[in-house]
Design a protein around this motif. Structure first.
Motif, PDB file in Angstrom:
ATOM      1  N   ALA A   1       0.821  -1.069  -0.272  1.00 57.61           N
ATOM      2  CA  ALA A   1       0.065   0.057  -0.118  1.00 57.61           C
ATOM      3  C   ALA A   1       0.756   1.262  -0.183  1.00 57.61           C
ATOM      4  CB  ALA A   1      -0.972   0.034   1.248  1.00 57.61           C
ATOM      5  N   PHE A   2       0.435   2.591  -0.707  1.00 55.06           N
ATOM      6  CA  PHE A   2       1.008   3.562  -0.169  1.00 55.06           C
ATOM      7  C   PHE A   2       0.668   4.140   0.877  1.00 55.06           C
ATOM      8  CE2 PHE A   2       0.532   8.267  -0.596  1.00 55.06           C
ATOM      9  CZ  PHE A   2       2.014   8.559  -0.989  1.00 55.06           C
ATOM     10  N   CYS A   3      -0.895   4.195   1.290  1.00 47.98           N
ATOM     11  CA  CYS A   3      -1.210   4.646   2.553  1.00 47.98           C
ATOM     12  C   CYS A   3      -2.800   4.534   2.698  1.00 47.98           C
ATOM     13  CB  CYS A   3      -0.664   6.106   2.770  1.00 47.98           C
ATOM     14  SG  CYS A   3      -1.744   6.810   4.523  1.00 47.98           S
ATOM     15  N   SER A   4      -3.258   3.939   3.884  1.00 48.38           N
ATOM     16  CA  SER A   4      -4.758   3.705   3.675  1.00 48.38           C
ATOM     17  C   SER A   4      -5.360   4.600   4.835  1.00 48.38           C
ATOM     18  CB  SER A   4      -4.680   2.334   4.655  1.00 48.38           C
ATOM     19  OG  SER A   4      -4.289   2.263   5.963  1.00 48.38           O
ATOM     20  N   GLY A   5      -4.624   5.826   4.890  1.00 49.52           N
ATOM     21  CA  GLY A   5      -5.371   6.634   5.517  1.00 49.52           C
ATOM     22  C   GLY A   5      -5.078   6.881   7.096  1.00 49.52           C
ATOM     23  N   ALA A   6      -6.036   7.378   7.790  1.00 51.56           N
ATOM     24  CA  ALA A   6      -5.810   7.434   9.444  1.00 51.56           C
ATOM     25  C   ALA A   6      -5.830   5.999   9.999  1.00 51.56           C
ATOM     26  CB  ALA A   6      -6.836   8.487   9.955  1.00 51.56           C
ATOM     27  N   ASP A   7      -5.116   5.903  10.986  1.00 50.19           N
ATOM     28  CA  ASP A   7      -5.391   4.774  11.627  1.00 50.19           C
ATOM     29  C   ASP A   7      -6.423   4.705  12.736  1.00 50.19           C
ATOM     30  OD1 ASP A   7      -5.056   2.379  13.316  1.00 50.19           O
ATOM     31  OD2 ASP A   7      -2.841   2.568  13.434  1.00 50.19           O
ATOM     32  N   LEU A   8      -7.617   4.099  12.223  1.00 49.86           N
ATOM     33  CA  LEU A   8      -8.973   4.385  13.376  1.00 49.86           C
ATOM     34  C   LEU A   8      -8.734   3.538  14.354  1.00 49.86           C
ATOM     35  CD1 LEU A   8     -11.311   3.941  10.178  1.00 49.86           C
ATOM     36  CD2 LEU A   8     -10.443   6.158  11.221  1.00 49.86           C
ATOM     37  N   ILE A   9      -7.671   2.474  14.729  1.00 53.82           N
ATOM     38  CA  ILE A   9      -7.930   1.884  15.833  1.00 53.82           C
ATOM     39  C   ILE A   9      -6.443   1.920  16.580  1.00 53.82           C
ATOM     40  CG2 ILE A   9      -9.406   0.239  15.095  1.00 53.82           C
ATOM     41  CD1 ILE A   9      -7.347  -1.822  14.408  1.00 53.82           C
ATOM     42  N   GLY A  10      -5.866   3.091  16.436  1.00 56.64           N
ATOM     43  CA  GLY A  10      -4.552   3.263  17.160  1.00 56.64           C
ATOM     44  C   GLY A  10      -4.733   3.123  18.748  1.00 56.64           C
ATOM     45  N   ASP A  11      -3.645   3.004  19.357  1.00 53.93           N
ATOM     46  CA  ASP A  11      -3.826   3.251  20.986  1.00 53.93           C
ATOM     47  C   ASP A  11      -2.974   3.799  21.582  1.00 53.93           C
ATOM     48  OD1 ASP A  11      -1.361   1.884  20.473  1.00 53.93           O
ATOM     49  OD2 ASP A  11      -1.930  -0.200  21.013  1.00 53.93           O
ATOM     50  N   GLY A  12      -3.197   4.226  22.912  1.00 53.03           N
ATOM     51  CA  GLY A  12      -2.395   5.072  23.514  1.00 53.03           C
ATOM     52  C   GLY A  12      -2.436   6.505  22.966  1.00 53.03           C
ATOM     53  N   GLY A  13      -1.341   7.143  22.777  1.00 56.05           N
ATOM     54  CA  GLY A  13      -1.134   8.384  22.368  1.00 56.05           C
ATOM     55  C   GLY A  13      -1.394   8.591  20.841  1.00 56.05           C
ATOM     56  N   GLU A  14      -1.646   7.477  20.410  1.00 55.58           N
ATOM     57  CA  GLU A  14      -1.845   7.429  19.028  1.00 55.58           C
ATOM     58  C   GLU A  14      -3.343   7.123  18.526  1.00 55.58           C
ATOM     59  OE1 GLU A  14       1.115   8.458  18.079  1.00 55.58           O
ATOM     60  OE2 GLU A  14       1.743   7.218  16.479  1.00 55.58           O
ATOM     61  N   LYS A  15      -4.185   6.984  19.788  1.00 56.13           N
ATOM     62  CA  LYS A  15      -5.505   7.026  19.494  1.00 56.13           C
ATOM     63  C   LYS A  15      -6.236   8.201  19.032  1.00 56.13           C
ATOM     64  CE  LYS A  15      -9.715   4.720  21.825  1.00 56.13           C
ATOM     65  NZ  LYS A  15     -10.033   4.272  23.051  1.00 56.13           N
TER      66      LYS A  15
END
Length: 260
Positions: A59-73
């Protein structure tokens, strides 16, 4: 400098940055944007005269990580994420004085589509696709995608892409003017780097002004554009690269540009 979510390479004044989260289809997090920003600064400090952005894996990029955790949520207020990460990065790329190219090696979805279309020159793989997917999850386009798509294809096509949230293949994207070139899947990065190397060997001051001049023209009338052209031409005329080009023309040889 070491990075956790991207890779960095600098060869012959061309910096290649790759989002490196292949198990998440290179989904975007605040750390990704922070590291891309730092890598651009690092590249420029080391003398890069062109930058290529791509993704690792399929992939190039799938967009925002919708299920990130911690400070990345993702926060409840998504506008805060745009303020902190997305918009500053888009503005940084737009303000660069060196060309920015994208090697779209696979799907470019949501905000990933926005990053893909930020390229001054974009090379897209034959099996890759663009997807303005926001409507499919109840959101609106971001990462500059609204402006980039609408300016590229016009109102009708932009609304179709944004409202229906359907895949746009490489041939359609190229035909609509969304991407610059199509390459065989295994040659996407190679072709983008080849073009970047050509630009890196060019008159960097003029190239930097050209990319901003074209962007400015999209929201100017003719008289305003003429004024910008005049101002930039004055500056370009005093560069060492222009003097070298004139001398090379008289000597019937190719100019050797220094980027000054």
């Amino acid at each position: 400098m070491s990075y956790e979510t991207i890779t960095f390479d600098l060869t012959d004044r061309v910096a290649t940055l790759a989002i490196d989260r292949p198990t998440r289809m290179n989904a975007l997090t605040p750390r990704v944007f922070a590291e891309l920003t730092a890598a651009i600064d690092d590249a420029l400090a080391q003398g890069a005269r062109a930058i290529v952005l791509t993704g690792t894996g399929a992939a190039f990029c799938s967009g925002a990580d919708l299920i990130g955790d911690g400070g990345e949520k993702l926060p409840d207020d998504l506008g805060l994420t745009l303020d902190a990460s997305y918009n500053p990065f888009v503005r940084k790329v737009a303000a660069l004085d060196v060309p920015f190219l994208t090697a779209i090696n696979g799907p470019a979805v949501g905000a990933g589509l926005g990053l893909a279309l930020l390229g001054d020159i974009s090379v897209m793989g034959r099996s890759a696709y663009l997807l303005l997917a926001f409507v499919n999850i109840g959101l609106v386009p971001d990462a500059g995608a609204t402006w980039l798509v609408a300016k590229g294809v016009g109102r009708a096509k932009a609304l179709e892409m944004a409202l229906l949230g359907e895949k746009v293949g490489a041939d359609e994207a190229h035909g609509a003017g969304l991407v610059t070139r199509i390459a065989d899947d295994g040659m996407v990065l190679h072709e983008a780097q080849r073009l970047a190397a050509k630009l890196a060997a060019g008159p960097s001051v003029a190239i930097g002004m050209i990319r901003k001049q074209v962007a400015a023209a999209l929201s100017m009338d003719l008289e305003q554009s003429l004024a910008v052209e005049r101002e930039n031409q004055t500056r370009a005329g005093y560069t060492r690269d222009f003097a070298e080009a004139v001398q090379a023309f008289g000597e019937k040889r190719k100019p050797v540009f220094e980027g000054r």
